[in-house]
Scaffold this motif. Structure first.
Motif, mmCIF file in Angstrom:
data_model
loop_
_atom_site.group_PDB
_atom_site.id
_atom_site.type_symbol
_atom_site.label_atom_id
_atom_site.label_comp_id
_atom_site.label_asym_id
_atom_site.label_seq_id
_atom_site.Cartn_x
_atom_site.Cartn_y
_atom_site.Cartn_z
ATOM 1 N N ALA A 77 55.064 -6.997 1.132
ATOM 2 C CA ALA A 77 55.961 -6.930 0.794
ATOM 3 C C ALA A 77 57.619 -7.961 1.689
ATOM 4 O O ALA A 77 57.289 -7.715 2.442
ATOM 5 C CB ALA A 77 57.696 -5.445 -0.027
ATOM 6 N N LYS A 78 58.652 -8.484 0.998
ATOM 7 C CA LYS A 78 58.954 -9.326 2.186
ATOM 8 C C LYS A 78 60.386 -8.337 2.288
ATOM 9 O O LYS A 78 60.180 -7.074 2.150
ATOM 10 C CB LYS A 78 60.398 -10.278 1.172
ATOM 11 C CG LYS A 78 59.472 -11.511 0.563
ATOM 12 C CD LYS A 78 60.203 -12.401 0.099
ATOM 13 C CE LYS A 78 61.145 -13.273 1.051
ATOM 14 N NZ LYS A 78 61.553 -14.096 0.960
ATOM 15 N N ALA A 79 60.698 -8.328 3.210
ATOM 16 C CA ALA A 79 61.733 -7.644 4.755
ATOM 17 C C ALA A 79 62.959 -7.141 4.032
ATOM 18 O O ALA A 79 63.321 -7.773 3.416
ATOM 19 C CB ALA A 79 62.108 -8.050 6.418
ATOM 20 N N GLY A 80 63.409 -5.712 3.744
ATOM 21 C CA GLY A 80 64.196 -5.468 3.015
ATOM 22 C C GLY A 80 63.883 -4.737 0.761
ATOM 23 O O GLY A 80 64.848 -4.422 0.856
ATOM 24 N N VAL A 81 63.447 -5.293 0.919
ATOM 25 C CA VAL A 81 62.091 -5.181 -0.528
ATOM 26 C C VAL A 81 62.097 -3.845 -1.006
ATOM 27 O O VAL A 81 60.932 -3.371 0.161
ATOM 28 C CB VAL A 81 61.689 -6.090 -1.348
ATOM 29 C CG1 VAL A 81 61.454 -6.140 -3.060
ATOM 30 C CG2 VAL A 81 62.523 -7.976 -1.582
ATOM 31 N N THR A 82 62.560 -2.856 -1.254
ATOM 32 C CA THR A 82 62.415 -2.334 -1.781
ATOM 33 C C THR A 82 61.312 -1.143 -2.828
ATOM 34 O O THR A 82 61.284 -0.163 -3.505
ATOM 35 C CB THR A 82 63.084 -0.749 -1.017
ATOM 36 O OG1 THR A 82 64.386 -0.983 -1.690
ATOM 37 C CG2 THR A 82 63.493 -0.913 0.347
ATOM 38 N N ALA A 83 62.419 -2.403 -4.084
ATOM 39 C CA ALA A 83 62.085 -1.927 -5.474
ATOM 40 C C ALA A 83 61.782 -3.275 -6.405
ATOM 41 O O ALA A 83 62.682 -4.119 -5.409
ATOM 42 C CB ALA A 83 63.293 -0.887 -6.370
ATOM 43 N N PRO A 84 61.744 -3.608 -7.079
ATOM 44 C CA PRO A 84 60.379 -2.293 -7.848
ATOM 45 C C PRO A 84 59.145 -2.118 -6.461
ATOM 46 O O PRO A 84 58.723 -3.429 -6.233
ATOM 47 C CB PRO A 84 60.059 -2.885 -9.703
ATOM 48 C CG PRO A 84 60.611 -4.470 -9.142
ATOM 49 C CD PRO A 84 61.655 -4.901 -7.875
ATOM 50 N N VAL A 85 59.006 -0.361 -7.652
ATOM 51 C CA VAL A 85 57.324 -0.586 -6.970
ATOM 52 C C VAL A 85 56.667 -0.307 -7.323
ATOM 53 O O VAL A 85 55.931 0.181 -8.974
ATOM 54 C CB VAL A 85 57.589 0.923 -6.102
ATOM 55 C CG1 VAL A 85 56.498 0.990 -5.459
ATOM 56 C CG2 VAL A 85 58.574 1.450 -4.801
ATOM 57 N N VAL A 86 55.486 -1.748 -6.730
ATOM 58 C CA VAL A 86 54.341 -1.315 -8.312
ATOM 59 C C VAL A 86 52.943 -0.975 -7.241
ATOM 60 O O VAL A 86 52.886 -0.967 -5.870
ATOM 61 C CB VAL A 86 53.672 -3.120 -8.552
ATOM 62 C CG1 VAL A 86 52.540 -2.961 -8.810
ATOM 63 C CG2 VAL A 86 55.193 -3.750 -8.673
ATOM 64 N N ASP A 87 52.865 0.363 -7.943
ATOM 65 C CA ASP A 87 50.865 0.533 -6.976
ATOM 66 C C ASP A 87 49.924 0.300 -7.921
ATOM 67 O O ASP A 87 50.431 0.606 -9.195
ATOM 68 C CB ASP A 87 51.618 2.042 -6.994
ATOM 69 C CG ASP A 87 52.534 3.138 -6.223
ATOM 70 O OD1 ASP A 87 52.080 3.110 -5.006
ATOM 71 O OD2 ASP A 87 53.206 3.254 -7.055
ATOM 72 N N ILE A 88 49.350 0.055 -7.327
ATOM 73 C CA ILE A 88 48.027 -0.450 -7.875
ATOM 74 C C ILE A 88 46.814 0.365 -7.368
ATOM 75 O O ILE A 88 46.945 1.004 -5.454
ATOM 76 C CB ILE A 88 47.801 -1.583 -7.045
ATOM 77 C CG1 ILE A 88 48.494 -2.803 -7.948
ATOM 78 C CG2 ILE A 88 46.039 -2.103 -8.296
ATOM 79 C CD1 ILE A 88 48.384 -3.963 -6.886
ATOM 80 N N TYR A 89 46.335 1.448 -7.953
ATOM 81 C CA TYR A 89 45.166 1.697 -7.452
ATOM 82 C C TYR A 89 44.235 1.966 -8.647
ATOM 83 O O TYR A 89 43.607 1.071 -9.608
ATOM 84 C CB TYR A 89 45.585 4.275 -8.280
ATOM 85 C CG TYR A 89 46.819 4.289 -7.958
ATOM 86 C CD1 TYR A 89 47.029 4.745 -6.792
ATOM 87 C CD2 TYR A 89 47.444 4.314 -8.820
ATOM 88 C CE1 TYR A 89 48.305 5.631 -6.930
ATOM 89 C CE2 TYR A 89 49.234 5.202 -8.787
ATOM 90 C CZ TYR A 89 49.425 5.629 -7.106
ATOM 91 O OH TYR A 89 50.146 6.065 -7.056
#
Length: 254
Positions: free
Chosen positions: A82-94
């Motif tokens: 992620a770029k600095a400061g980007v907290t959303a949306p969150v994409v979780d890849i399992y």
């Protein structure tokens, strides 16, 4: 010519005229059917062509748009892009390095995840897990995941991650062998002097299996790949369509 002969001649002429008209009508009907069949065939061919074009277009991988977003390897074996400061949306890849469908997801949509993170439109979290319980797939998966945990540098980790999927072995034979993992580490640019020993000793295997069990129970995972957007699983049809996937993730950012 007598009256009888004139009448006979007129009758013959009328019959010939009728025959000529019937022949012309049959010829017109034949031409009409030919045109109809050719048109229908052309429409069918066009429909098949459009269907193929649509299927190919929606599954076409994105091109690399530029430099990667920063990648941070975390203590639990996950990696955040992620770029600095980007907290959303969150994409979780399992994902499981031994899982063929995960390899296909990486081929089709891997670049989309990278581009979205680089554009500052998503925080992407990679969760390597072992979903297999049978052999040789379980041990293959664990060796690969252990080796990934031996890479501390984020950029090197992602390069190694991509090489693991690129070189994924068959599910029916032993793969991700120690010597192969060491070689792919070099190709990924890994320079840590501890890397080879870490791979050989399989030192992270227990921690990886413990994390796999914990996260699978918490997230109710029963298949890989599973990709969640802000905690909600993304449908497979969307997941393997880079354009739709981009729309869904960027839509979640608004």
């Amino acid at each position: 010519m007598g009256k009888g002969e004139r009448t006979k001649t007129k009758s013959q002429s009328a019959r010939e005229k009728i025959k000529a008209q019937q022949a012309e009508q049959r010829a017109r009907e034949k031409r009409r059917k030919t045109v109809t069949y050719v048109t229908a065939g052309a429409v069918a061919v066009a429909a098949v062509g459009l269907g193929w074009w649509y299927a190919a277009s929606i599954s076409r991988p994105e091109e690399a748009a530029g430099a990667l977003a920063p990648i941070t390897v975390q203590a639990d074996g996950t990696a955040v892009m992620a770029k600095a400061g980007v907290t959303a949306p969150v994409v979780d890849i399992y994902e499981d390095f031994q899982c063929p469908a995960c390899k296909e997801l990486e081929r089709v949509s891997g670049q989309t995840f990278k581009n979205l993170a680089a554009e500052g439109k998503a925080k992407v979290v990679f969760h390597p897990i072992t979903i297999f319980s049978q052999e040789p797939t379980k041990s293959n998966s664990v060796r690969a995941a252990n080796a990934a945990r031996c890479v501390a540098d984020g950029k090197q980790w992602l390069a190694f991650h991509d090489l693991l999927f690129k070189n994924q072995p068959s599910e029916t034979e032993e793969g991700f062998k120690v010597d192969q993992l060491k070689q792919w580490g070099k190709e990924a640019g890994v320079t840590s002097p501890d890397f080879d020993q870490c791979v050989t000793s399989n030192k992270n295997a227990d921690a990886h299996l413990a994390y796999s069990k914990k996260i699978s129970e918490e997230q109710k995972l029963n298949h890989t790949p599973t990709v969640k957007l802000n905690g909600t699983e993304i449908d497979n049809q969307v997941l393997f369509s880079p354009a739709q996937l981009r729309d869904e993730i960027t839509g979640a950012a608004k």
